[in-house]
Design an enzyme around this catalytic site. Sequence first.
Site, PDB file in Angstrom:
ATOM      1  CE  LYS A 106      -4.530   0.642   0.298  1.00 16.81           C
ATOM      2  NZ  LYS A 106      -5.514  -0.383  -0.088  1.00 16.81           N
ATOM      3  N   GLY A 218     -20.297   6.533   2.177  1.00 14.52           N
ATOM      4  CA  GLY A 218     -19.204   6.794   1.229  1.00 14.52           C
ATOM      5  C   GLY A 218     -19.739   6.829  -0.182  1.00 14.52           C
ATOM      6  N   GLY A 220     -17.513   7.519  -2.994  1.00  8.58           N
ATOM      7  CA  GLY A 220     -16.316   7.692  -3.822  1.00  8.58           C
ATOM      8  C   GLY A 220     -16.219   6.586  -4.860  1.00  8.58           C
ATOM      9  CG  ASN A 221     -12.248   5.556  -6.496  1.00  5.10           C
ATOM     10  OD1 ASN A 221     -12.566   6.511  -7.182  1.00  5.10           O
ATOM     11  ND2 ASN A 221     -10.996   5.334  -6.105  1.00  5.10           N
ATOM     12  N   GLY A 223     -18.323   3.458  -3.111  1.00  6.08           N
ATOM     13  CA  GLY A 223     -19.705   3.661  -2.662  1.00  6.08           C
ATOM     14  C   GLY A 223     -20.654   4.062  -3.781  1.00  6.08           C
TER      15      GLY A 223
HETATM   16  N1  GLU Z   1      -7.120  -0.102  -3.454  1.00  5.50           N
HETATM   17  C1  GLU Z   1      -7.885  -1.295  -3.713  1.00  5.50           C
HETATM   18  C2  GLU Z   1      -7.969  -2.142  -2.465  1.00  5.50           C
HETATM   19  O1  GLU Z   1      -7.861  -1.683  -1.353  1.00  5.50           O
HETATM   20  C3  GLU Z   1      -7.390  -2.040  -4.931  1.00  5.50           C
HETATM   21  C4  GLU Z   1      -5.963  -2.437  -4.915  1.00  5.50           C
HETATM   22  C5  GLU Z   1      -5.441  -2.941  -6.250  1.00  5.50           C
HETATM   23  O2  GLU Z   1      -6.207  -3.022  -7.192  1.00  5.50           O
HETATM   24  O3  GLU Z   1      -4.241  -3.239  -6.299  1.00  5.50           O
HETATM   25  O4  GLU Z   1      -8.245  -3.308  -2.533  1.00  5.50           O
END
Ligand code: GLU
Length: 416
Positions: A106, A218, A220-221, A223
């Site tokens: 992350k 939420g 966003g992407n 919700g």
């Molecule tokens: N950010 C998204 C998650 O928390 C997707 C991560 C990704 O596609 O690598 O699962």
Amino acid sequence: MTENLNPFAIAQAQLDEAAKVLGLDPDMHAFLRRPQREFHFNIPVKMDDGSTKTFQGFRVQYSDARGPAKGGIRFHPDETIDTVRALAAWMTWKTAVADIPLGGGKGGVICNPREMSPGELERLSRGYMRNIARYVGLFQDSPAPDVNTHPQIMAWMLDEYETIMGHREPGAITGKPLPLGGSAGRGPATALGGMFTIREAAKVVGLELKGATAAIQGFGNVGSFATKLAQEVLGIKVVAVSDEFGGIYSANGLDYYAINEHLANTGKVIDMPGTQPISNKDLLELEVDILIPAAIENQLTAQNADNIKAKIIAELANGPTTPEADDVFEAKGIYVIPDFLCNAGGVTVSYFEMVQNAYQYYWTEQMVNERLDHKMTTAFHAVHTMAQEKKVYTRVAAYLVSVSRVAEAVRLRGWV
Ligand code: GLU
């Protein structure tokens, strides 16, 4: 005693509980409790007013035992290294429960993207990538969108990466726009994957989804697509949604397209004509069948767990529930679809995106969605069966499935 809300302490406590049930070897447990490696860096950005602002960035590669690290990058004013560590740990368990050949990572930047111009955001995104380009890539670690990051940001980061490396390598980043090698279906993937798990959970708890009610925190992407797909895929009536400014409620159900139009005009979901205002706090406590936290961590805590009335909690956010709230939900018999299972659809389609990039041949959205359904349904039942067999709470069951898979890869590599 006040509740510990440090996300990394929570992630470690969850692992500790699973390790106890699994009888995990103490050396393995100690290894899995910490990230394998992390990067901390300063990103100087030329601002539009001529000044230079320095932002703090992180990338945590929690585990690459099962494959290259994988996970999104968040741009958030409250970002901390411990939040990024927790999210990277959850990515590790997520790719394992979905059974895709990737590890967990992350990234994060402490910034407020709402106060930045597109040009400043582009320079920040490129600066972020300049710091980690040597440590990421298709076979090392592949970043993706997360809170406040979107396909255009992925495009800038990919361009910076490929310019530094001197070759095209689209799988080094996922969640890209389609013309740069993105996958059909990646945008709605997290929400759609969550819908498949809600469908399966409804079967096991005996809930009729047609006309069932849901509240979604939420917009966003994740919700926003959840609002659309809950209605269109499962026939659920969404009675409340919210964003960081507050929420809206309508007993007759909210229309996704109308909310989107209102949002495009005003930048917020509140004050939409024909709806009643509702606070984020009250939204969580509504009398609904399904509660979908789709915002950020630590929303369901010792403070409000007793007041939650939903039959199913589908955790599309990462880390929305604290261990003390979990104890309450377990005692109340609420069926919780744990975050790293419920929201694994995003990274699963990211993996499909990497596969398509590697062989340079692209699938239709229908193919992506069918394969996503298969992966999510299989993962759901692996966890549900584990919960039944070991008589444990669903989150513990999800950890049992994931931790044993990661531990096996670590053992096979001869690391522990
Ligand atoms: N950010 C998204 C998650 O928390 C997707 C991560 C990704 O596609 O690598 O699962």
